[in-house]
Design an enzyme around this catalytic site. Structure first.
Site, PDB file in Angstrom:
ATOM      1  N   ASN A  24       0.860  -1.188   0.000  1.00 45.76           N
ATOM      2  CA  ASN A  24       0.000   0.000   0.000  1.00 45.76           C
ATOM      3  C   ASN A  24       0.899   1.242   0.000  1.00 45.76           C
ATOM      4  O   ASN A  24       0.951   1.995   0.955  1.00 45.76           O
ATOM      5  CB  ASN A  24      -0.967   0.009   1.186  1.00 45.76           C
ATOM      6  CG  ASN A  24      -0.239  -0.046   2.527  1.00 45.76           C
ATOM      7  OD1 ASN A  24       0.958  -0.319   2.588  1.00 45.76           O
ATOM      8  ND2 ASN A  24      -0.964   0.227   3.605  1.00 45.76           N
ATOM      9  N   CYS A  25       1.618   1.412  -1.102  1.00 50.02           N
ATOM     10  CA  CYS A  25       2.592   2.502  -1.223  1.00 50.02           C
ATOM     11  C   CYS A  25       2.166   3.438  -2.345  1.00 50.02           C
ATOM     12  O   CYS A  25       1.732   2.989  -3.406  1.00 50.02           O
ATOM     13  CB  CYS A  25       3.990   1.947  -1.496  1.00 50.02           C
ATOM     14  SG  CYS A  25       5.264   3.211  -1.669  1.00 50.02           S
ATOM     15  N   GLY A  26       2.296   4.738  -2.102  1.00 49.25           N
ATOM     16  CA  GLY A  26       1.891   5.728  -3.097  1.00 49.25           C
ATOM     17  C   GLY A  26       3.001   6.209  -3.989  1.00 49.25           C
ATOM     18  O   GLY A  26       2.763   7.033  -4.868  1.00 49.25           O
TER      19      GLY A  26
END
Length: 345
Positions: free
Chosen positions: A75-77
């Site tokens: 869950n990395c932007g």
């Protein structure tokens, strides 16, 4: 070693996501769905494990050898994790709407990465489809997003977290992790939107603005539009001349040149306004003249407008001539309608 029959699973990009999709094919050697999202095993990781028969593992509490990982859920932007696992040549599924960015952006490719994935974007496929190209998987009739009956319940393995806490502390930890995930999702969505806006500006809008600037400079330097305006001025003396003027200003090979600077609108507009004000021409000429001298308006801006609408290059290639030729039809019709309406003034 006991061999287990695993199912191939296709993971597609969600709304606003990036990537053509990934084909996850667990084996006896690579049978772990590694969830590196914090707060336990993410529902997407659990879904992939459920459909494939692999084992979902919380990467924050359990160390795992890369050789055993079939796919990683993050869950990395767009800073670290988004590129760390693709650099290791591990299939990476991002639940946030990320795209190639950060210091490891060059390792993020469509054959290793997909983003904005939700539970509904995970589908089981049969063995026949597993040999097909990954990009064609979503269009196949063999893909099913419903819960399959071919996966026995005993093969659905989700490894529990180690050292789990219960009671008030556990509830607080779960609430903090959930709140952090929500805030992180919002922030990363805004960051992704900002990246896409800047990328669109740099790669599409600015080049077209440079094109318009170059066109304006050419028209201003050569004076071609002013010369055309002076040449068509005699047409304004009759209704038929105004209709012909509407056709000339909308010619597809002239309208993009006549648009910058609006020479015809300025020269003919001032001339007609003066003649109408002095009584040399009736007031009924005003409205049809307005439409006749403005048939070219916006024709130089069509590519930019399509770019602002995020049109694809193929759409721009077809849309520009379509607008220009449609203006050739609507411009004289608008002059005729304006002429008929002018009698009511």
């Amino acid at each position: 070693m006991l061999k287990t029959q695993y199912n191939d699973v296709f993971v597609s990009a969600g709304n606003g996501g990036w990537g053509a999709g990934l084909l996850v094919s667990p084996t006896n050697e690579r049978n772990v769905v590694l969830s590196v999202t914090g707060g336990g095993i993410h529902p997407v990781a659990a879904r992939i494990a459920e459909l494939s028969g692999a084992e979902a593992v919380d990467g924050f509490t359990t160390g795992m050898d890369d050789a055993r990982v079939a796919v990683v859920v993050i869950n990395c932007g767009g800073t670290a994790r988004i590129g760390v696992y693709p650099k290791k040549k591990l299939l990476t599924v991002d639940v946030f709407p990320g795209e190639p960015s950060g210091p490891l952006a060059k390792y993020i490719t469509e054959d290793l990465f997909v983003s904005a994935v939700g539970v509904s974007n995970v589908a089981i496929i049969d063995g026949a489809l597993a040999a097909a190209p990954v990009a064609e998987a979503p269009a196949s009739a063999h893909v099913s997003s419903s819960r399959p009956t071919v996966v026995p319940q005993e093969r659905i393995r989700v490894q529990p977290q180690r050292g789990g806490r219960k009671g008030v502390v556990g509830a607080f930890s779960a609430a903090a992790a959930g709140f952090g995930a929500i805030v992180g999702n919002i922030i990363n969505t805004l960051l992704s939107s900002g990246r896409q806006a800047i990328q669109l500006t740099l790669q599409t809008i600015l080049p077209f603005m440079a094109y318009v600037s170059l066109l304006i400079g050419f028209v201003t330097f050569t004076g071609i539009s002013t010369w055309i305006a002076n040449a068509v001025t005699p047409l304004t003396s009759s209704p038929w001349g105004l209709i012909l003027l509407g056709v000339i200003t909308a010619l597809p090979f002239l309208s993009p040149i006549l648009g910058p600077g609006a020479a015809i609108a300025q020269v003919v507009g001032v001339l007609m306004g003066t003649q109408i004000a002095t009584g040399a021409l009736p007031i009924a000429y005003a409205l049809p003249t307005l439409f006749a001298i403005n048939g070219q308006v916006g024709c130089d801006f069509v590519p930019v407008g399509l770019a602002l609408g995020e049109a694809k290059p193929e759409t721009i290639a077809v849309g520009v001539p379509a607008v220009l030729f449609s203006r050739l039809i609507t411009s004289p019709i608008a002059v005729i309608i304006a002429w008929l309406v002018s009698f009511l003034l």
